[in-house]
Scaffold this motif. Sequence first.
Motif, mmCIF file in Angstrom:
data_model
loop_
_atom_site.group_PDB
_atom_site.id
_atom_site.type_symbol
_atom_site.label_atom_id
_atom_site.label_comp_id
_atom_site.label_asym_id
_atom_site.label_seq_id
_atom_site.Cartn_x
_atom_site.Cartn_y
_atom_site.Cartn_z
ATOM 1 N N TRP A 394 0.835 -1.194 0.000
ATOM 2 C CA TRP A 394 0.000 0.000 0.000
ATOM 3 C C TRP A 394 0.869 1.243 0.000
ATOM 4 N N ILE A 395 0.232 2.382 -0.343
ATOM 5 C CA ILE A 395 0.935 3.654 -0.480
ATOM 6 C C ILE A 395 0.257 4.713 0.384
ATOM 7 N N TRP A 396 1.059 5.439 1.156
ATOM 8 C CA TRP A 396 0.602 6.544 2.013
ATOM 9 C C TRP A 396 0.445 7.791 1.144
ATOM 10 N N ASN A 397 -0.759 8.408 1.160
ATOM 11 C CA ASN A 397 -1.021 9.553 0.280
ATOM 12 C C ASN A 397 -1.578 10.764 1.020
ATOM 13 N N MET A 398 -1.245 11.931 0.512
ATOM 14 C CA MET A 398 -1.850 13.186 0.959
ATOM 15 C C MET A 398 -2.926 13.585 -0.042
ATOM 16 N N LEU A 399 -4.160 13.703 0.418
ATOM 17 C CA LEU A 399 -5.281 14.099 -0.444
ATOM 18 C C LEU A 399 -5.474 15.614 -0.438
ATOM 19 N N GLN A 400 -5.752 16.180 0.711
ATOM 20 C CA GLN A 400 -5.735 17.628 0.970
ATOM 21 C C GLN A 400 -6.819 18.445 0.283
ATOM 22 N N ASN A 401 -7.033 18.255 -1.012
ATOM 23 C CA ASN A 401 -7.914 19.152 -1.762
ATOM 24 C C ASN A 401 -9.143 18.430 -2.289
ATOM 25 N N HIS A 424 8.388 3.470 9.816
ATOM 26 C CA HIS A 424 9.056 2.761 10.911
ATOM 27 C C HIS A 424 8.093 1.992 11.806
ATOM 28 N N ASP A 425 6.816 2.001 11.474
ATOM 29 C CA ASP A 425 5.809 1.337 12.296
ATOM 30 C C ASP A 425 5.752 -0.150 11.937
ATOM 31 N N PRO A 426 6.000 -1.029 12.865
ATOM 32 C CA PRO A 426 5.947 -2.470 12.552
ATOM 33 C C PRO A 426 4.548 -2.938 12.155
ATOM 34 N N GLN A 427 3.528 -2.121 12.463
ATOM 35 C CA GLN A 427 2.163 -2.477 12.086
ATOM 36 C C GLN A 427 1.791 -1.988 10.684
ATOM 37 N N ALA A 428 2.746 -1.334 9.990
ATOM 38 C CA ALA A 428 2.442 -0.737 8.682
ATOM 39 C C ALA A 428 2.474 -1.743 7.544
ATOM 40 N N GLY A 429 2.783 -2.999 7.838
ATOM 41 C CA GLY A 429 2.722 -4.031 6.815
ATOM 42 C C GLY A 429 3.644 -3.746 5.647
ATOM 43 N N LYS A 430 3.083 -3.842 4.450
ATOM 44 C CA LYS A 430 3.881 -3.681 3.234
ATOM 45 C C LYS A 430 3.763 -2.261 2.671
ATOM 46 N N LEU A 431 4.048 -1.284 3.517
ATOM 47 C CA LEU A 431 4.105 0.092 3.032
ATOM 48 C C LEU A 431 5.194 0.172 1.972
ATOM 49 N N THR A 432 4.825 0.581 0.771
ATOM 50 C CA THR A 432 5.769 0.536 -0.337
ATOM 51 C C THR A 432 5.952 1.866 -1.043
ATOM 52 N N GLY A 433 5.246 2.899 -0.555
ATOM 53 C CA GLY A 433 5.404 4.183 -1.219
ATOM 54 C C GLY A 433 4.645 5.298 -0.535
ATOM 55 N N ILE A 434 4.847 6.504 -1.051
ATOM 56 C CA ILE A 434 4.081 7.676 -0.640
ATOM 57 C C ILE A 434 3.583 8.364 -1.899
ATOM 58 N N GLY A 435 2.614 9.267 -1.745
ATOM 59 C CA GLY A 435 2.086 9.913 -2.932
ATOM 60 C C GLY A 435 1.214 11.114 -2.643
ATOM 61 N N LEU A 436 0.769 11.703 -3.712
ATOM 62 C CA LEU A 436 -0.111 12.870 -3.686
ATOM 63 C C LEU A 436 -1.368 12.535 -4.468
#
Length: 740
Positions: A394-401, A424-436
């Motif tokens: 999964w990918i962490w994203n900023m939506l904002q607008n 760095h969270d061990p509960q974050a599983g397969k964090l594989t990216g960030i995005g907008l």
Amino acid sequence: MNKLKPMLYLCACLIFWAGCTSEKEKPHEDDAATALLKRVVKDKADAFVIEYINPENGFDVFELESKNEKIVLRGNNGVAVASALHYYLKNYCQQELSWNDMEAELQEPLQIVATKVRKVTPYKYRYYLNYCTFNYTMAWWDWNRWQQEIDWMALNGINMPLALTGEEAIWRDVYHTLNFTDKELEAFFSGPSYFSWLWMGNIDGWGGPLPQHWMDTHKELQKKIVARERSLGMTTVLPAFTGHVPPTFAQKFPNAKLKKTNWDAGFNDVYILDAEDSLFEKIGAMFLEAQTKEYGTDHFYSADTFNENVPPTTDSTYLSNISEKVYRSMANTDPKAVWVMQGWMFHYNDEFWKPTQMQALFAAIPDDGMIVLDLYSESHPVWKTNQAYYGKPWIWNMLQNFGGNVSMFGRMAHVAADPAAALHDPQAGKLTGIGLTPEGNVQNPALFSLMLENVWRSEPIDVSDWLKGYARRRYGADNPSVVAAWNILEKTVYNGGLGEGGPESIIVARPTFERTGHRVLTKLDYDPTELVKAWELLVNVADSFRTNEGFNYDLTDVTRQVLANYASPLQQKIAQAYQKKDIAAFHTYSEEFLKLIDDLDTVVATRQEFLLGKWIADARSWGETDAEKNIYEFNARDLVTLWGDKNSELHEYSNRQWAGLLKDFYKPRWEQFFTEIEKDLKQHKKSSLPALEEKLKDWEWQWATKTGNSYAVEPIGNTVDIAKSIFAKYHDRILAADKK
């Protein structure tokens, strides 16, 4: 003879090694990164050398150093090289590239990189864009504008852009193969402002008919877009078939299993082909084959079968089967297919998507066959509620607008800290990216710049320290007043709450005496007088930054926000005068309100980012005939006002505080309201607000259907002079109003 064998072997090895890619390979002259370098630094490009190196354990890497009187930019692909350039510009030349200014101004001699810099991103993917961005912001972009945006992506390390342009041509070709005529497809294809909701299966036909010329030109535009993105090392995300079919589908396929659904936003029903129908896989294969033929593939496919549409049942078996069928419609055609799913529905329809339903949806898909976009991580991190998507990447994203609205808004503290915390969270599983994933971009550039600082780092960002550097880079000089202003902005507009986007101004609401309007929420998350302090600090140093593009944009934006906020207490004075039947006060305050709109229009008219005229001109530029130009103008006008017909439930969702729109739409709408109310007050007559609203709806529709762009397409006036004049007029008035 035997003595020649070692020599022949050595020669063969030398030839082989010469043909291999070295660790520090120099690019060809037509290399995409070299071309980007020339666009950004212009005549200083010869001072740079580009070299290519290997990635580090599969992750992008860049290096930066001075060598032989040159600045050496190294990276494993064009994105990494561009990131090295941007790092150099920001950290050694103190220059910030943004949507407001994409050209660097370098002075000789260039700054030396004393110690080699090496950065490795902790994120395999850096995702960009939302379906909605393609309409709320990008609807009318041509190749030149797209090229600028792709440069911006590369400079900021983005390597996984959503690519939706030209998809209507693929739909057309597929449905032609299924014997649908162009006439039948007219009721299916929306106008260009509404493609996102066509692609997501929410609406049919609105804003059409769509000209064939549009489809043909945008097919060619998409080819340029994906070719450039790939040449820089980006991996594009293209759409897949989700089941949305033309309204006459049942006439051609009477045995098809169709689900009739409605978005509940005032539009006609649409039809979704059941994934369990054999036609689903057939059409899905046809779609991917046609799309791949035209645009190629990087094997990433976006598909959101239930976007803002609730499935017919919570049954786990049904959901698992549907999910498996959708995935198979991709994987059977492309065995390397990866389903990129927007996670919006898990927030939007959270009452439906409980753990049992989510696990059923995911269970049918192999872990390496899906990536989930946690679409709204900075405010509503859904990943924390479902064991990080039950093992899926999964990918962490900023939506904002939302809606492309222009409010100054963001959650800087979360953007600065939360990606690293998740990493760095061990509960974050397969964090594989960030995005907008904003619904609209080209707004709040500081927030986006802050978010993108995360691309090449794994630790939290100190916002105060970062803002100090940002202000210097953006404005070209250190200035304590500017830093103080940004510290206030961080604690006010950029300390936003959990609402959907920033608070709007009551100015953009359909006239009312209430504090809020339909889809116009005005409650601020901060004390508006604190923002006035930041405004004063910027105005007081404005003469020092007259020619700076970044400063002029920010001064315009802060001035706009202060005036937009002031509209609320002023509107409430009007409401109170109405309740008290105080005709004189009602007239005085309503006149002041109308003049406020005029002044707001004058301020934003100094910047092209806030021009209705440019939006409409860009729309009309795509038309070959007057009829086509008029279709596009209707799309441009309707999206930012009614978002449908005169009874649309979505009116004001995409409101904008733009020059032209303020003076020619919002102002006359309020003017009519005030005139009718004041007339009733003078006649001691109770006003019929519902009847007045119906009258205003008719007027709004007339405005939306007008043609012929009469609005300025270039900025008018000097930002600094106008902002100083507005400040002198309103500063004391605003503070006095707050004390009452």
